[in-house]
Design a protein around this motif. Structure first.
Motif, mmCIF file in Angstrom:
data_model
loop_
_atom_site.group_PDB
_atom_site.id
_atom_site.type_symbol
_atom_site.label_atom_id
_atom_site.label_comp_id
_atom_site.label_asym_id
_atom_site.label_seq_id
_atom_site.Cartn_x
_atom_site.Cartn_y
_atom_site.Cartn_z
ATOM 1 N N VAL A 166 -36.584 -21.551 -58.779
ATOM 2 C CA VAL A 166 -37.853 -21.939 -58.147
ATOM 3 C C VAL A 166 -38.800 -22.454 -59.225
ATOM 4 N N GLY A 167 -39.119 -23.738 -59.184
ATOM 5 C CA GLY A 167 -40.082 -24.309 -60.114
ATOM 6 C C GLY A 167 -39.640 -24.232 -61.565
ATOM 7 N N ALA A 168 -40.635 -24.360 -62.466
ATOM 8 C CA ALA A 168 -40.341 -24.406 -63.893
ATOM 9 C C ALA A 168 -40.229 -23.023 -64.527
ATOM 10 N N GLU A 169 -40.752 -22.008 -63.866
ATOM 11 C CA GLU A 169 -40.789 -20.674 -64.454
ATOM 12 C C GLU A 169 -39.559 -19.841 -64.149
ATOM 13 N N PHE A 170 -38.926 -20.102 -63.008
ATOM 14 C CA PHE A 170 -37.817 -19.259 -62.569
ATOM 15 C C PHE A 170 -36.554 -20.099 -62.433
ATOM 16 N N PRO A 197 -44.185 -15.368 -66.728
ATOM 17 C CA PRO A 197 -45.466 -15.054 -66.082
ATOM 18 C C PRO A 197 -45.659 -13.558 -65.886
ATOM 19 N N LEU A 198 -46.839 -13.058 -66.278
ATOM 20 C CA LEU A 198 -47.203 -11.644 -66.118
ATOM 21 C C LEU A 198 -46.229 -10.709 -66.838
ATOM 22 N N SER A 199 -45.494 -11.239 -67.810
ATOM 23 C CA SER A 199 -44.471 -10.452 -68.530
ATOM 24 C C SER A 199 -43.481 -9.809 -67.563
ATOM 25 N N LEU A 200 -43.245 -10.485 -66.456
ATOM 26 C CA LEU A 200 -42.455 -9.915 -65.370
ATOM 27 C C LEU A 200 -41.043 -9.549 -65.791
#
Length: 229
Positions: A166-170, A197-200
């Motif tokens: 999903v998108g550039a982050e995941f 993101p958010l140190s997830l």
């Protein structure tokens, strides 16, 4: 169209063609001190599962470019990728990222995809509850349902159904080898890779046992590749 506009248009097309050619050339032959990408990641960007080298084909260009930047500045630790990424200019990184992003997904793994667990509360779920601790079921359960008693979300809540990304982050998880996926979870846990993101991902990885890491990595490694990202 005026002559001036025609010349500008042709120049623009030439620049785009050169950029595309550079990405392909870097992948096949390397650039400066950077060795050819395909030496480790395969001719079709499919990766080399036995060595833990990930597939690049079909991953998002922005994601790939960010990973090269992270390798280059050392925030994503890799003795192999550090000198390669540092040898590439930002234009080189963008070109090779775009090249691999445009490549089709590799062929689906030959192993049969594990069954998706039944929805919680259903008769099938109650019947299968006793066997959920088995590795074959554990990976699917963590991937699709998570473990909310421990505030552990399902992988697909961020990485999408089937792990297609999903998108550039995941990024997509499907099509990657179990060795690579397990190594990345270990890197998130140790801080050797930026946690996103958010140190997830650091939070998620630290809640997984070694057996759970293996199970979820093997689950995604056996899923068939999809056409969407």
């Amino acid at each position: 169209m005026s002559l001036q506009r025609a010349v500008v248009a042709l120049l623009g097309m030439s620049v785009m063609a050169v950029a595309a050619a550079d990405g392909a050339a870097i992948a096949r032959k390397g650039a400066a001190a950077a060795v050819a990408c395909q030496g480790c990641h395969g001719v079709a960007g499919e990766g080399v599962a036995q060595a833990g080298f990930p597939r690049l084909a079909g991953l998002g260009a922005v994601y790939l470019q960010r990973q090269l930047a992270a390798f280059a500045d050392g925030s994503r630790v890799s003795p192999v990728m550090l000198p390669i990424a540092k040898a590439l200019t930002k234009a080189d990184q963008a070109a090779v990222a775009a090249y691999y992003a445009a490549m089709p997904y590799p062929a689906a793994p030959s192993a049969a995809a594990p069954a998706r667990p039944a929805p919680p509360g259903s008769g099938a779920a109650r019947t299968a509850a006793a066997s959920d601790a088995l590795p074959s079921n554990l990976g699917a359960t963590l991937a699709t349902r998570g473990r909310w008693s421990d505030q552990l979300p399902a992988c697909e809540q961020c990485h999408g159904p089937g792990g297609t990304g999903v998108g550039a982050e995941f990024p997509a998880l499907v099509g990657q080898s179990s060795a690579y996926l397990a190594a990345q979870l270990a890197a998130f846990k140790s801080g050797a890779r930026p946690a996103g993101p958010l140190s997830l991902m650091a939070v998620v990885a630290k809640k997984l046992s070694a057996a759970e890491v293996t199970a979820v990595a093997e689950y995604y490694a056996t899923l068939p590749a999809r056409t969407n990202r």
